[in-house]
Design an enzyme around this catalytic site. Sequence first.
Site: not given
Ligand SMILES: Cc1cc2nc3c(=O)[nH]c(=O)nc-3n(C[C@H](O)[C@H](O)[C@H](O)COP(=O)(O)OP(=O)(O)OC[C@H]3O[C@@H](n4cnc5c(N)ncnc54)[C@H](O)[C@@H]3O)c2cc1C
Length: 387
Positions: A131-134, A166, A249, A371
């Site tokens: 999955q290429g989202y983040s 992942s 998901e 959150e």
């Molecule tokens: C085990 C694991 C597997 C993953 N696999 C994939 C994958 O296969 N493909 C993929 O694309 N991504 C993947 N991810 C990424 C995952 O989707 C992101 O880590 C997640 O969406 C959070 O984004 P971020 O890490 O950039 O944190 P940030 O968005 O920077 O958030 C940091 C903190 O700020 C808080 N925050 C941010 N915005 C808000 C808001 N509007 N209101 C309240 N709080 C807020 C968050 O809750 C968090 O606590 C994976 C992550 C993990 C941990």
Amino acid sequence: MTDPETFRRDTRSWLHANCPPEMREPVRDESDACWGGRDAVFKNSAQKQWMEVMAERGWTVPDWPTDYGGGGLSAAETKILRQEMARINARNPLYSFGISMLGPALLKYGTDEQKKRFLREIARGETRWCQGYSEPNAGSDLASVQTKCEDQGDHWLVNGQKVWTSYADQADWIFCLVRTDFKAPKHKGISFLLFDMASEGVSTKPILLISGRSPFCETFFDDVKVPKDQVVGEIGKGWDVAKYLLGHEREMISGMGLGGSGESLGAAFKDSLADDPLLRAEMAGFDVDAMAFRAMSERFIDELKAGHAHPAQPSMMKYAGTELNKARHELAMAAGGSGALEWESERSSGGKSAREWLRTKANSIEGGTSEIQLGIIAKHILQLPGA
Ligand SMILES: Cc1cc2nc3c(=O)[nH]c(=O)nc-3n(C[C@H](O)[C@H](O)[C@H](O)COP(=O)(O)OP(=O)(O)OC[C@H]3O[C@@H](n4cnc5c(N)ncnc54)[C@H](O)[C@@H]3O)c2cc1C
């Protein structure tokens, strides 16, 4: 639908004849889970046989249409199959982001050609997807993706970077959010693109974690050429596809709340809890919450399959399921005492409790943080002012 009792009886006897005894054991470590793919690695012949025999019957995806490799079962039949599998502790024959995430999105938004091309391969475990989202600056604020996708007439040209992908280093194909229009409002310039990870210009760099494992990667796209017919849904409307997929998901991740074996914590730790009334009380409270979650989950899946679920319901389930799973492991660690903190030992289960406990910390991040789920619930279910 055939008579439910006849279907149950036939299913039971088919499973009895076809599920190898080794596949009726709990999944103990990652190698027990079969992910399929071009370079599939099977732990043993029983694992391969179980995946193949289930795929042959369409039961890796029992409720998908038979035209696309599924079993063509109704929601009620699918439920009976799941119950009968659980009754003999049969393992899931195939773990797959293709099944739990991309498949439902393709069924809703894909062309017939795309469905025939991709869904059958997914159902047979022949293609492993990531999955290429983040991206480095698009996690919770996913609609800020910047991976550039330019129309070059006879193909798309993709440049950019994804993160936390992942198993990108083990996947054959990627479903990817790309920006096709930099002038449109951010939710509107996104498209949903599929491409082969073996394409020239795709590279991955595993991210090494403190545990020594690398479950995910940074993924780079450097002038990657993608055929024009690999966009799912309309160009510029990929956000709709992305959100729909996220619902599935989140539903999948919420399953963590059910716990693997279904055994209550009180039963699992009954010997070590005899003289700790506080921990006993906490576990009893947890077991009641777990039963409530189980009932809620069953109702939710029924509603979802019947098409009656609220679009924000997966967020509620994901929040509840992942927080419950974290609580389960906290209590298990408390009951295990200092022995549970063991990290490396000669025993085959060495470090298992501590590693699994630490892994649960990611449950409330992956698939969108707790959150973010609470924000969605506040806005779309509770309709709170200002949310
Ligand atoms: C085990 C694991 C597997 C993953 N696999 C994939 C994958 O296969 N493909 C993929 O694309 N991504 C993947 N991810 C990424 C995952 O989707 C992101 O880590 C997640 O969406 C959070 O984004 P971020 O890490 O950039 O944190 P940030 O968005 O920077 O958030 C940091 C903190 O700020 C808080 N925050 C941010 N915005 C808000 C808001 N509007 N209101 C309240 N709080 C807020 C968050 O809750 C968090 O606590 C994976 C992550 C993990 C941990």
